[in-house]
Design a protein around this motif. Structure first.
Motif: not given
Length: 716
Positions: A539-541, A519-535
């Motif tokens: 990793x999966x393979x 269910x969790x989104x796959x990371x790509x370089x378009x993910x933006x940080x614009x507020x208080x957030x816990x990342x």
């Protein structure tokens, strides 16, 4: 003259008593009031020393005047009598003081005899004073003997009080113990023991063991003193040592005593972390986890062997600035170091010319990171010109290994990373003769384990890291890497995650939940940080065990206060930079002793912020530390108020942060608490954060007060 007669008459009984006490030794019981008299020994001992030396000057410096001038002779006689009288009193005090416990008998014995000898020599010289005036050569010999005896006696006393050779240390060459390199250091010998030597062993050694405590050997340290053992990890305060050093300096039992050099925050943290981890004497620093507090502090105290000393001058700053760009970053290896580290970014923009452009600083480069760059075999010839290179990263480059012999010119190279390349084990022989090479990393290469074992057998000084190769072994991925350097953001910026194993998928969440593989989104370089957030990222393979979760909190700071005022003061040992700590955008680390945290325990955190203009805010975030074992808990409540004039205050909200549970007893993490409210116009903010009044029953300090550690407050 009355004083002169009394002092002269008292010399005989005083010296008789001295000899009696010296001979009688332990058979004489010293009453308490005489022990008080004995403790005045350090105060009085300066009188005879000064008086004797004045007498020496009077006799030897102007011998002609001494012979003919009556006033001069009389004054010299007064000095000699005063010296003999005070020397007798001082020696008596010393004998009484020597009866107290805590002094090494052997070290004290010679000092006692020379002290009594000083008094007797001066007594005899005074009794023979008139006769000695007629025989100047004999007088000079007597004066010389008296001076030598008093200096030697003082030297022995200083050794007992301050350590061996205290007086003569500045003129005697002593071999200075060099700090071990980080890779070779032991936790006790190279981190803990130097602190004890500098701050404790002056009073607690084999010669002078105050409180019957000596620290100069492992066995004596473990034995403790008359008050018991120095540490006990079952106690909330870790035992006697940590209790004493944390007492207020004005307290009688505070250690080191007031007036002596005090322990720094880092030194206290090192001692605490060492005791907490089991107080092992034989553990190496490199055996510790990279996140271990002791390992972090060791990195500050000890230097890596890779950056010990450099014989070259620093590069011109203008030259470095000219060579820096978005794809190539050049930075000093450390503050004040002439050594440079070069990192390449953005694979499409790399070419051989980018390496050649480094020629003006090539002899200053000690670390070169070309990870995941399209480096070709022919580029190694350029790299071979970086004569002072210590560390080279060619992971996942296009190097095939055919030109590795070019690197044979790098006489200082210590490690090379070739993971993910087409290099073969047979080609690695080209590196075998590098005198400083210690590590070669070969993960995800075709290098056969058998061939590598053969290389290791021939090159005992080099470790070839190939990873696990068994067909039946299922490997666990290491966590992704967060490449964002700043945790505090003022505007939107991309989230940068990375993994070093090719073909890995990174899944992430931004809402504090744990990422999963579906269910969790796959990371790509378009993910933006614009507020208080816990990342949170994982990793999966296929064919691998998924990694542990990496967690990183980012803070948004839209409005920066013009000033901050602390209405309650933090504990003086946890004061950081005062109110500025809350608004300087400098995040503290997991090491609560790093000097970037405000610590409160006996009172709430109460502070106000002022903004030069009216702002419209809707969120305030509090950045804090949670270290359950160190009694550092989230506040039990945070209340926030706002005002437009600093007089009339409106409550914006109350926060009750989640408290740790028993399953969190080993937690050591950065946490945050947020107060969200309707958009509000304000110019002043006030908040109060109350420490936990009683730690829970499951905690080893149950019932004690908790600490609140805060480093930043962000307004959005």
């Amino acid at each position: 003259m009355k004083f002169k007669n009394i002092a002269a008459a008292s010399l005989i009984p005083l010296n008789t008593l001295l000899l009696f006490l010296l001979i009688a030794g332990d058979r004489v019981v010293v009453p308490a009031w005489l022990q008080v008299f004995g403790r005045m020994h350090p105060l009085f001992l300066h009188f005879p020393i000064v008086l004797i030396l004045l007498y020496v000057v009077f006799v030897l410096a102007v011998p002609k005047v001494y012979k003919v001038e009556k006033w001069y002779t009389t004054l010299a006689e007064v000095f000699l009598l005063s010296a003999a009288f005070t020397a007798s009193l001082t020696a008596l005090m010393g004998l009484f003081l020597s009866r107290e416990p805590g002094y090494d008998v052997d070290a004290l014995q010679l000092h006692k005899y020379t002290g009594v000898l000083t008094a007797l020599v001066l007594f005899i010289m005074y009794q023979l004073h008139d006769w000695l005036q007629r025989y100047s050569n004999v007088l000079k010999v007597g004066v010389g003997i008296a001076a030598l005896v008093v200096i030697y006696t003082g030297h022995l006393g200083a050794d007992i009080t301050h350590g061996d050779n205290f007086v003569t240390a500045p003129i005697i060459h002593q071999e200075v113990k060099q700090r071990a390199a980080l890779e070779d250091a032991f936790v006790y010998a190279d981190l803990v023991e130097p602190i004890l030597q500098d701050k404790c062993m002056g009073c607690h050694n084999s010669n002078k063991s105050k409180g019957e405590l000596a620290m100069d050997t492992k066995d004596l340290l473990l034995k403790g003193g008359k008050d018991g053992k120095l540490w006990d990890t079952t106690k909330p305060d870790m035992g006697l040592l940590m209790t004493r050093i944390h007492l207020p300096e004005e307290e009688k039992e505070h250690m080191p005593p007031a007036g002596k050099p005090q322990l720094t925050e880092n030194e206290m943290t090192i001692l605490y972390a060492w005791i907490k981890s089991g107080a092992e004497f034989d553990k190496k620093v490199t055996d510790l986890s990279p996140t271990d507090t002791l390992r972090i502090l060791a990195g500050k105290v000890l230097k890596s062997s890779a950056d010990e000393q450099y014989a070259f001058a620093p590069a011109d700053e203008k030259e470095i600035s000219k060579l820096n760009n978005n794809n190539r970053v050049i930075t000093p290896l450390a503050i004040g170091s002439p050594a440079l580290a070069v990192n390449f970014f953005n694979k499409p923009f790399y070419n051989k010319k980018a390496l050649e452009e480094l020629a003006p600083v090539k002899d200053k480069i000690v670390e070169l990171n070309l990870d995941n760059m399209p480096v070709k075999d022919e580029d190694l010839k350029v790299i071979s010109g970086f004569s002072n290179l210590r560390k080279l990263n060619l992971n996942f480059s296009d190097v095939t290994g055919s030109t590795l012999s070019e690197l044979g010119k790098l006489q200082f190279l210590r490690s090379i990373s070739l993971s993910g390349t087409a290099v073969k084990a047979s080609q690695l022989t080209a590196l075998a003769n590098l005198p400083k090479l210690r590590a070669v990393y070969l993960w995800n290469t075709t290098a056969a384990s058998g061939d590598v074992q053969l290389l290791e057998s021939k090159n005992k000084n080099i470790v070839y890291q190939t990873g696990f190769t068994g067909d039946t072994v299922v490997l666990k991925l290491n966590p992704p890497v967060v490449e964002n350097e700043e945790q505090v953001i003022s505007k939107a910026e991309p989230l940068r995650l990375k993994h070093y194993v090719n073909g890995t998928t990174i899944r992430y969440t931004l809402d504090g939940t744990e990422p999963d593989s579906i269910h969790s989104p796959v990371y790509n370089s378009n993910v933006m940080l614009d507020n208080n957030v816990t990342v949170k990222a994982k990793a999966y393979k296929k064919g691998w065990i998924s990694s542990d979760i990496i967690e990183q909190h980012f803070y948004k700071s839209s409005y920066e206060p013009d000033s901050a005022v602390l209405l309650t003061q933090p504990d003086k040992s946890r004061a950081a930079s005062g109110a500025k700590t809350l608004i300087d955008l400098q995040k503290g680390s997991l090491n609560f002793g790093d000097g970037k945290w405000l610590g409160y325990r006996d009172k709430p955190v109460l502070a106000t912020f002022y903004f030069p203009q009216t702002i419209t805010a809707k969120n305030i975030s509090f950045s804090m530390l949670e270290n359950v074992d160190a009694y550092i808990f989230p506040p039990q409540q945070i209340t926030v108020w706002a005002s437009t004039d600093g007089k009339q205050w409106k409550t914006l909200g109350n926060i009750t942060p989640k408290q740790p549970e028993q399953k969190d007893k080993d937690a050591n993490r950065l946490i945050s608490a947020e107060c969200t409210f309707p958009p509000t116009a304000l110019q002043y903010i006030k908040f109060e954060a109350k420490p936990v009044e009683a730690l829970p029953a499951w905690h080893r300090g149950k019932g004690d007060k908790g600490w609140v550690f805060m480093d930043e407050v962000f307004v959005n």
